[in-house]
Design an enzyme around this catalytic site. Sequence first.
Site, short mmCIF file in Angstrom:
data_model
loop_
_atom_site.label_atom_id
_atom_site.label_comp_id
_atom_site.label_asym_id
_atom_site.label_seq_id
_atom_site.Cartn_x
_atom_site.Cartn_y
_atom_site.Cartn_z
N ASP A 241 0.82 -1.22 0.00
CA ASP A 241 0.00 0.00 0.00
C ASP A 241 0.85 1.27 0.00
O ASP A 241 0.31 2.37 -0.01
CB ASP A 241 -0.92 -0.01 1.23
CG ASP A 241 -1.97 1.09 1.20
OD1 ASP A 241 -2.50 1.36 0.11
OD2 ASP A 241 -2.25 1.68 2.26
N SER A 263 -6.90 6.07 -0.77
CA SER A 263 -7.13 4.80 -1.44
C SER A 263 -8.61 4.45 -1.41
O SER A 263 -9.28 4.64 -0.38
CB SER A 263 -6.34 3.68 -0.74
OG SER A 263 -4.97 4.00 -0.67
N GLN A 313 -4.51 -0.78 -7.35
CA GLN A 313 -5.20 0.08 -6.41
C GLN A 313 -5.82 1.26 -7.14
O GLN A 313 -5.17 1.88 -7.99
CB GLN A 313 -4.25 0.61 -5.33
CG GLN A 313 -4.97 1.44 -4.26
CD GLN A 313 -4.04 1.92 -3.15
OE1 GLN A 313 -3.65 3.07 -3.12
NE2 GLN A 313 -3.67 1.01 -2.24
#
Length: 326
Positions: A241, A263, A313
Amino acid sequence: LKPLSLPAGPGLSSGVCLAPGWPVMAISASAADRANVDNTGTGPSSLEQSLVLERIAKCDIFVGSEAPLGRTPWGRIYGGHILAQALVAAQQTVSAEFRAHSLHGYFLISAESGVELLFDVDRVRDGKSFAMRSVKALQRNRAIFQLSVSFHKGESGPEFQTPHTELKAVVVSRGLPEKLPSPAELLAAGAVTKPVTSADTRGLTEMLVVGDGDWWTLRWVRHCKRLPDELHQAVVAWLSDAFMVMLVCRPYQKTHHFSMMTSLDHSIHFHRPVRADEWLLFSVRSTTSSNSRGLARMEIFDERGSLVATVCQEALVRTGKEKARL
């Protein structure tokens, strides 16, 4: 962007291509590989400790927190931490021969720092070869994150990945040498490691930048201390991430102010066994942006050149007024 120039030194090979993946210059193991890592402690790292969840009343309900890691500089819980803990919660409800092969998580609202996380696991399906779990993460009785994860019992079968000649062409097109420098070579050339993300305030992870562009980055990353076998996928999720929103913003960061960056969702496909305590090459790029949303894609390779995972993502990126031109 200038290609990295590495001085000749003891132990360097003549540039062996490690098939079948990224062309990486080979080097024999040496002390330089661990030069910036403190592995003298025998206990688990704070990150490993943070992935130990408390099971409630022998139910599929687990509690975790950020306490072992400490608070992030921005005052909210790091999204990768929630993702990793949710994956661990799901793993606690399947037998050991099942390994996660794909997951998809949705970040619903920001997680409040200093408040424990509750993970409620739903056993969606238990089959002979596959198992499916759904995990809801909550704070103050509100859902903050939702994860679906599928597990697969290992099977034998044919293997394929994009030929290394194709990957070499990508490397060259980005202005880098055909044979990427290994972590040991970078360290021998004087490169200094840094934590993978600012959420790592205790130096539990390390990163070496191979190259950066306007919409892409190549970085070697790893967890510094050795990890137990059952935690590697969760730590890879934690690490994955780190760069994605940054890459979505990068193509227009010089021309726009950002009023909001966060996100929205995160997916991982695990293709092969992976060790998060060994160097992994994160190849990340921004693929598209529109309607205040952008998509970043990451391929994760081990030092042997095998593609071990693919990550995507989507990020919400809202911009304010255009910067004044000088």
